[in-house]
Design a protein around this motif. Structure first.
Motif, PDB file in Angstrom:
ATOM      1  N   ARG A  41       0.835  -1.206   0.000  1.00  0.00           N
ATOM      2  CA  ARG A  41       0.000   0.000   0.000  1.00  0.00           C
ATOM      3  C   ARG A  41       0.869   1.255   0.000  1.00  0.00           C
ATOM      4  O   ARG A  41       0.615   2.193  -0.744  1.00  0.00           O
ATOM      5  CB  ARG A  41      -0.923   0.021   1.219  1.00  0.00           C
ATOM      6  N   ASP A  42       1.895   1.242   0.862  1.00  0.00           N
ATOM      7  CA  ASP A  42       2.812   2.388   0.906  1.00  0.00           C
ATOM      8  C   ASP A  42       3.517   2.594  -0.434  1.00  0.00           C
ATOM      9  O   ASP A  42       3.664   3.716  -0.895  1.00  0.00           O
ATOM     10  CB  ASP A  42       3.873   2.189   2.008  1.00  0.00           C
ATOM     11  N   TYR A  43       3.914   1.531  -1.065  1.00  0.00           N
ATOM     12  CA  TYR A  43       4.589   1.595  -2.352  1.00  0.00           C
ATOM     13  C   TYR A  43       3.661   2.187  -3.420  1.00  0.00           C
ATOM     14  O   TYR A  43       4.078   3.048  -4.198  1.00  0.00           O
ATOM     15  CB  TYR A  43       5.059   0.193  -2.768  1.00  0.00           C
ATOM     16  N   ILE A  44       2.413   1.751  -3.423  1.00  0.00           N
ATOM     17  CA  ILE A  44       1.443   2.249  -4.407  1.00  0.00           C
ATOM     18  C   ILE A  44       1.155   3.724  -4.165  1.00  0.00           C
ATOM     19  O   ILE A  44       1.125   4.518  -5.106  1.00  0.00           O
ATOM     20  CB  ILE A  44       0.146   1.416  -4.366  1.00  0.00           C
ATOM     21  N   VAL A  45       0.962   4.108  -2.921  1.00  0.00           N
ATOM     22  CA  VAL A  45       0.632   5.484  -2.581  1.00  0.00           C
ATOM     23  C   VAL A  45       1.801   6.416  -2.917  1.00  0.00           C
ATOM     24  O   VAL A  45       1.612   7.502  -3.463  1.00  0.00           O
ATOM     25  CB  VAL A  45       0.228   5.623  -1.096  1.00  0.00           C
ATOM     26  N   ARG A  46       2.993   5.998  -2.611  1.00  0.00           N
ATOM     27  CA  ARG A  46       4.182   6.851  -2.819  1.00  0.00           C
ATOM     28  C   ARG A  46       4.761   6.692  -4.216  1.00  0.00           C
ATOM     29  O   ARG A  46       5.546   7.522  -4.644  1.00  0.00           O
ATOM     30  CB  ARG A  46       5.228   6.519  -1.792  1.00  0.00           C
ATOM     31  N   GLY A  47       4.439   5.578  -4.855  1.00  0.00           N
ATOM     32  CA  GLY A  47       5.133   5.225  -6.054  1.00  0.00           C
ATOM     33  C   GLY A  47       4.619   5.739  -7.318  1.00  0.00           C
ATOM     34  O   GLY A  47       5.129   5.918  -8.318  1.00  0.00           O
TER      35      GLY A  47
END
Length: 143
Positions: free
Chosen positions: A137-143
């Motif tokens: 989730r963090d990767y998708i949000v930041r990525g």
């Protein structure tokens, strides 16, 4: 995660009793500690068996209340299946599921160093999946 990580999270305390313990005393120990199994050790601390709630229920069903006066050595499982600190959670979960037991003593260099329950293993698996989901989730949000 491996067994070492599970023990790090839950602790390595193991409730033990000698083989000459009465079933009644074992029941009191299980109830008092709110656990499902006791590891049976000899006077030197060596692993000789394991007795679970399931073993006690079977004995009570077969012998009635008189079973409470019997000794743990009469109903304990022996020899005991064990695992090592480096064993993976998937591996021991499969073992516990296939062999239909819920508690697995952890032995290292011939010494009892802990015990894991199927609940401990499931919790570790869920925690791992949740951490992975959070990372994605963090990767998708930041990525």
């Amino acid at each position: 995660m491996d067994v070492r990580g599970i023990l790090r999270a839950k602790g390595s305390e193991v409730a033990t009793v000698p083989p000459g313990t009465t079933i009644a005393a074992a029941v009191a120990e299980l109830a008092g500690r709110m656990i499902g199994a006791l590891v049976v050790t000899d006077e030197d601390g060596a692993l000789v068996g394991i007795v679970s709630e399931r073993d006690i229920v079977r004995g009570l069903a077969e012998q009635g209340a008189a079973f409470l006066d019997c000794l743990v050595e009469t109903c304990m499982a022996s020899p005991v299946e064990t695992c090592a600190p480096g064993d993976g959670d998937r591996e021991i979960l499969a073992l516990m599921t296939d062999r239909r037991f819920r508690h697995l003593p952890v032995v290292e260099d011939g010494r009892l160093i802990g015990i894991v329950s199927i609940g401990d293993v499931v919790k570790a698996r869920i925690d791992g999946v949740m951490a992975e989901a959070d990372a994605l989730r963090d990767y998708i949000v930041r990525g």
